[in-house]
Design a protein around this motif. Structure first.
Motif, PDB file in Angstrom:
ATOM      1  N   VAL A   1      -4.600 -20.123 -15.976  1.00 59.89           N
ATOM      2  CA  VAL A   1      -3.157 -20.088 -16.207  1.00 59.89           C
ATOM      3  C   VAL A   1      -2.929 -20.056 -17.713  1.00 59.89           C
ATOM      4  O   VAL A   1      -3.704 -20.654 -18.470  1.00 59.89           O
ATOM      5  N   TYR A   2      -1.896 -19.336 -18.124  1.00 53.88           N
ATOM      6  CA  TYR A   2      -1.624 -19.129 -19.544  1.00 53.88           C
ATOM      7  C   TYR A   2      -0.239 -19.633 -19.912  1.00 53.88           C
ATOM      8  O   TYR A   2       0.667 -19.679 -19.081  1.00 53.88           O
ATOM      9  N   LEU A   3      -0.094 -19.956 -21.170  1.00 51.22           N
ATOM     10  CA  LEU A   3       1.228 -20.246 -21.725  1.00 51.22           C
ATOM     11  C   LEU A   3       1.337 -19.468 -23.037  1.00 51.22           C
ATOM     12  O   LEU A   3       0.685 -19.820 -24.013  1.00 51.22           O
ATOM     13  N   GLN A   4       2.121 -18.417 -23.014  1.00 47.52           N
ATOM     14  CA  GLN A   4       2.378 -17.641 -24.218  1.00 47.52           C
ATOM     15  C   GLN A   4       3.554 -18.269 -24.944  1.00 47.52           C
ATOM     16  O   GLN A   4       4.646 -18.388 -24.382  1.00 47.52           O
ATOM     17  N   MET A   5       3.322 -18.667 -26.180  1.00 44.82           N
ATOM     18  CA  MET A   5       4.348 -19.362 -26.966  1.00 44.82           C
ATOM     19  C   MET A   5       4.708 -18.508 -28.169  1.00 44.82           C
ATOM     20  O   MET A   5       3.868 -18.276 -29.041  1.00 44.82           O
ATOM     21  N   ASN A   6       5.926 -18.039 -28.204  1.00 43.00           N
ATOM     22  CA  ASN A   6       6.431 -17.231 -29.308  1.00 43.00           C
ATOM     23  C   ASN A   6       7.548 -17.972 -30.038  1.00 43.00           C
ATOM     24  O   ASN A   6       8.098 -18.942 -29.526  1.00 43.00           O
ATOM     25  N   SER A   7       7.862 -17.497 -31.213  1.00 39.23           N
ATOM     26  CA  SER A   7       8.940 -18.088 -32.015  1.00 39.23           C
ATOM     27  C   SER A   7       8.800 -19.602 -32.099  1.00 39.23           C
ATOM     28  O   SER A   7       9.749 -20.354 -31.879  1.00 39.23           O
ATOM     29  N   LEU A   8       7.606 -20.033 -32.422  1.00 37.49           N
ATOM     30  CA  LEU A   8       7.307 -21.460 -32.439  1.00 37.49           C
ATOM     31  C   LEU A   8       8.152 -22.197 -33.471  1.00 37.49           C
ATOM     32  O   LEU A   8       8.483 -21.652 -34.540  1.00 37.49           O
ATOM     33  N   LYS A   9       8.475 -23.438 -33.128  1.00 36.00           N
ATOM     34  CA  LYS A   9       9.266 -24.306 -33.996  1.00 36.00           C
ATOM     35  C   LYS A   9       8.467 -25.579 -34.268  1.00 36.00           C
ATOM     36  O   LYS A   9       7.632 -25.976 -33.454  1.00 36.00           O
ATOM     37  N   PRO A  10       8.735 -26.253 -35.384  1.00 30.70           N
ATOM     38  CA  PRO A  10       8.027 -27.509 -35.654  1.00 30.70           C
ATOM     39  C   PRO A  10       8.175 -28.521 -34.512  1.00 30.70           C
ATOM     40  O   PRO A  10       7.245 -29.284 -34.245  1.00 30.70           O
ATOM     41  N   GLU A  11       9.296 -28.501 -33.826  1.00 31.73           N
ATOM     42  CA  GLU A  11       9.485 -29.439 -32.723  1.00 31.73           C
ATOM     43  C   GLU A  11       8.654 -29.106 -31.495  1.00 31.73           C
ATOM     44  O   GLU A  11       8.638 -29.880 -30.526  1.00 31.73           O
TER      45      GLU A  11
END
Length: 122
Positions: A79-89
């Protein structure tokens, strides 16, 4: 019994991307609904996203909607989690989990990985 191993965490700059992977042992991966959670220091564990057994349904937390995408490849037990536009939070330890309960998962997950650290710098 299912063993889950996360990978792909690391350091990213704000606005950047990371893709997390969670590899599952065993031959019954497709019988589990899968989820991603995260926990930042001093905070409670937070739901991020979930996907149904065959990938036909997904659920994503409002805090990451439009930025994170969950997917799975049952042939690869991953299973994958693509994370874009990451933020410090978004900085947290990210965990994947497997649930034998039906969709949508409203009760506890049965198996958890050890977690992978994601750090987003501003």
């Amino acid at each position: 019994q299912v063993e889950l191993v996360e990978s792909g965490g690391g350091l990213a700059q704000a606005g950047g991307s990371l893709r997390l992977s969670c590899a599952a042992s065993g031959r019954t991966f497709s019988s589990y609904n899968m989820g991603w959670f995260r926990q930042a220091p001093g905070n409670e564990r937070q739901f991020v996203a979930a996907i149904s057994r065959r990938g036909g349904f997904t659920n994503v937390a409002d805090s990451v909607k439009g930025r994170f995408t969950i997917s799975r490849d049952n042939a690869k037990n991953t299973v994958y989690l693509q994370m874009n536009s990451l933020k410090p939070e978004d900085t947290a330890v990210y965990y994947c989990a497997a649930a034998s309960a039906g969709w949508p998962v409203t009760v506890g997950y049965d198996y958890w990985g050890q977690g992978t650290q994601v750090t987003v710098s501003s």
